[in-house]
Write a protein that holds these residues in place. Sequence first.
Motif, short mmCIF file in Angstrom:
data_model
loop_
_atom_site.label_atom_id
_atom_site.label_comp_id
_atom_site.label_asym_id
_atom_site.label_seq_id
_atom_site.Cartn_x
_atom_site.Cartn_y
_atom_site.Cartn_z
N MET A 117 58.77 12.60 -6.65
CA MET A 117 60.09 12.89 -7.20
C MET A 117 60.60 11.72 -8.03
O MET A 117 61.16 11.90 -9.11
N PRO A 165 62.77 16.25 -1.06
CA PRO A 165 61.70 17.23 -1.34
C PRO A 165 60.76 17.36 -0.14
O PRO A 165 60.40 16.38 0.50
N ALA A 178 56.00 13.01 -1.29
CA ALA A 178 56.99 13.73 -2.12
C ALA A 178 58.03 12.79 -2.72
O ALA A 178 58.51 13.04 -3.83
N VAL A 208 58.07 19.37 -5.97
CA VAL A 208 58.75 18.54 -6.96
C VAL A 208 58.85 19.21 -8.33
O VAL A 208 59.94 19.26 -8.91
N HIS A 227 61.92 21.40 -9.09
CA HIS A 227 62.96 21.16 -8.09
C HIS A 227 64.33 21.11 -8.77
O HIS A 227 64.47 20.55 -9.86
N CYS A 237 61.28 12.58 3.49
CA CYS A 237 60.70 13.59 2.60
C CYS A 237 59.29 13.93 3.07
O CYS A 237 58.74 13.27 3.96
#
Length: 262
Positions: free
Chosen positions: A218, A180, A214, A186, A189, A210
Amino acid sequence: MAAHLSPGTGSLFDAPTDGPGDHHAHVFAANVAGTPHPRYVPDYDATVAEYFAQLDMHGLSWGTLVQPSFLGTDNSMLLAALADHPDRLRGVAVLDGEDPRRTCPDIADWHARGVRGVRLNLLGSTGPDLSRPAWQTFLDDMAAHGWHLELQIPPEAWATWVPILADVPCRVVIDHLGLPESVDAVPGHPLLALAVLPHVWVKASGSYRCGPGAARAMYEALCSAGTDRLVPGSDRPHTRFEGRATGAWEFFGAGEFFDAGE
């Protein structure tokens, strides 16, 4: 396509020994490339001995060697490491994109050597056409042997690959929490929808690949969605992020976040 494998009971594959393990690391020699135009070629050795020292430091019994993209389909170093250390290692190979059997003619033989998956790195590549007959039959063989198809997917490739991965017969593993780009990316996603499928696993690894914050966002979103098919990976030796791989081991330790450093 054949029916999806059962998701199992929390193990992505049969570990070489008891105890916790690392699901993502690399070994290679300095300045060696197996592809004509690699994005990056390290100028240092990443040895099995150094990797085992890190596993021991973090209380891990075994590890998984993933073929790095710059070595292409020359899996000789990976296979040699598996042969030397069958009690501590499993492997994920890179195969020919047109016909995987050009690289791996006998999947049962490679399975006996310790290989448990095939990696597709889609950074800078559209990837192979999995609808080709050669891949269709090979994916069925992968499913029969409990192998997984592992992918590193950039943001622009998700729309193409989600329907493909939803339909493959073997297990699927997504590298580095889906990469991400930001915390704001997120919610919604594509990985969140894909990860609820019973044949899809996610590697909690490479947070430094990432966007800021992130990876943790996630990870928490996946846990909130109810998936328990998350496996930790160190991504050692953190190619392209050497010396600045903050949080490389943060996903180990019963799902808790910590930064044990190198």
